[in-house]
Write a protein that holds these residues in place. Structure first.
Motif, PDB file in Angstrom:
ATOM      1  N   CYS A   1      75.957   5.498  24.081  1.00 45.61           N
ATOM      2  CA  CYS A   1      75.191   4.288  24.358  1.00 45.61           C
ATOM      3  C   CYS A   1      75.254   3.326  23.178  1.00 45.61           C
ATOM      4  CB  CYS A   1      73.746   4.691  24.655  1.00 45.61           C
ATOM      5  SG  CYS A   1      72.644   3.309  24.974  1.00 45.61           S
TER       6      CYS A   1
ATOM      7  N   CYS B   1      67.441   7.493  30.321  1.00 49.08           N
ATOM      8  CA  CYS B   1      66.643   6.369  30.806  1.00 49.08           C
ATOM      9  C   CYS B   1      66.892   6.053  32.274  1.00 49.08           C
ATOM     10  CB  CYS B   1      66.918   5.134  29.959  1.00 49.08           C
ATOM     11  SG  CYS B   1      68.657   4.697  29.853  1.00 49.08           S
TER      12      CYS B   1
ATOM     13  N   TRP C   1      69.324   0.191  22.201  1.00 48.41           N
ATOM     14  CA  TRP C   1      70.526   0.889  22.682  1.00 48.41           C
ATOM     15  C   TRP C   1      70.773   2.059  21.740  1.00 48.41           C
ATOM     16  CZ3 TRP C   1      73.680  -0.727  26.854  1.00 48.41           C
ATOM     17  CH2 TRP C   1      73.350  -1.973  27.387  1.00 48.41           C
ATOM     18  N   GLY C   2      70.993   3.220  22.317  1.00 48.01           N
ATOM     19  CA  GLY C   2      71.232   4.381  21.452  1.00 48.01           C
ATOM     20  C   GLY C   2      70.054   4.669  20.546  1.00 48.01           C
ATOM     21  N   GLY C   3      68.909   4.201  20.922  1.00 47.43           N
ATOM     22  CA  GLY C   3      67.713   4.439  20.123  1.00 47.43           C
ATOM     23  C   GLY C   3      67.577   3.503  18.930  1.00 47.43           C
TER      24      GLY C   3
ATOM     25  N   PHE D   1      63.074  -1.208  27.458  1.00 50.65           N
ATOM     26  CA  PHE D   1      64.134  -1.249  26.445  1.00 50.65           C
ATOM     27  C   PHE D   1      64.404  -2.665  25.948  1.00 50.65           C
ATOM     28  CE2 PHE D   1      64.458   2.611  28.754  1.00 50.65           C
ATOM     29  CZ  PHE D   1      64.726   3.548  27.759  1.00 50.65           C
TER      30      PHE D   1
ATOM     31  N   CYS E   1      65.007   7.547  24.152  1.00 54.60           N
ATOM     32  CA  CYS E   1      66.347   7.688  23.563  1.00 54.60           C
ATOM     33  C   CYS E   1      66.453   8.938  22.687  1.00 54.60           C
ATOM     34  CB  CYS E   1      66.687   6.466  22.712  1.00 54.60           C
ATOM     35  SG  CYS E   1      66.766   4.923  23.619  1.00 54.60           S
TER      36      CYS E   1
ATOM     37  N   ARG F   1      73.242   9.450  23.513  1.00 58.43           N
ATOM     38  CA  ARG F   1      72.764   8.416  22.590  1.00 58.43           C
ATOM     39  C   ARG F   1      73.914   7.764  21.819  1.00 58.43           C
ATOM     40  NH1 ARG F   1      68.102   9.710  18.114  1.00 58.43           N
ATOM     41  NH2 ARG F   1      67.956   7.597  17.304  1.00 58.43           N
TER      42      ARG F   1
ATOM     43  N   LYS G   1      62.257   4.124  22.203  1.00 57.81           N
ATOM     44  CA  LYS G   1      62.944   5.012  21.257  1.00 57.81           C
ATOM     45  C   LYS G   1      62.610   6.469  21.537  1.00 57.81           C
ATOM     46  CE  LYS G   1      63.755   1.851  17.451  1.00 57.81           C
ATOM     47  NZ  LYS G   1      63.512   1.539  16.032  1.00 57.81           N
TER      48      LYS G   1
ATOM     49  N   ALA H   1      72.351   9.487  31.229  1.00 60.07           N
ATOM     50  CA  ALA H   1      71.376   8.768  30.407  1.00 60.07           C
ATOM     51  C   ALA H   1      69.950   9.242  30.677  1.00 60.07           C
ATOM     52  CB  ALA H   1      71.477   7.270  30.688  1.00 60.07           C
TER      53      ALA H   1
ATOM     54  N   CYS I   1      67.955  11.802  24.372  1.00 58.23           N
ATOM     55  CA  CYS I   1      69.087  11.461  25.240  1.00 58.23           C
ATOM     56  C   CYS I   1      70.379  12.069  24.704  1.00 58.23           C
ATOM     57  CB  CYS I   1      69.222   9.942  25.332  1.00 58.23           C
ATOM     58  SG  CYS I   1      70.538   9.428  26.439  1.00 58.23           S
TER      59      CYS I   1
END
Ligand code: SF4
Length: 97
Positions: free
Chosen positions: A59, A27, A73-75, A35, A50, A56, A47, A25, A53
């Motif tokens: 996530c 992050c 989460w996941g951008g 987040f 993310c 992503r 974001k 991750a 990432c």
């Protein structure tokens, strides 16, 4: 990649099922509060983390599978994840109609 492009990508790609995605991750070591911004606060910085990432998709799938209601989460924001859930539900209904 823009959020809309990512949402489109989610429709066709599948996450790595290994379960070890957290280790990669972007992050890791970033303040978790970033987040989970206060209502109305900017999500841009989270974001931004993310965006680069590599896990992503994993996530996002985790958040969707676990019904995560808060945070990025996941951008994607809560609202954006609701949209993904709605679109998937609609696709399932169309597939069974
Ligand atoms: S997509 Fe964002 S929140 Fe999810 S693991 Fe990557 S950096 Fe962290």
């Amino acid at each position: 990649m823009q959020v809309q492009d990512f949402i489109e990508m989610v429709k066709t790609q599948r996450a790595d099922p290994s379960g070890r995605w957290q280790e990669r991750a972007n992050c890791l070591g970033v303040d978790p509060d970033l987040f989970f911004p206060e209502r109305g606060a900017s999500t841009r910085e989270a974001k931004g983390v993310c965006k680069g990432c590599e896990v992503r998709l994993e996530c996002l799938e985790y958040a969707l599978a676990h019904g995560e209601k808060f945070g990025i989460w996941g951008g994607l924001s809560e609202r954006e994840r609701r949209r993904v859930r709605r679109e998937r539900a609609m696709a399932r209904r169309l597939a069974t109609a």
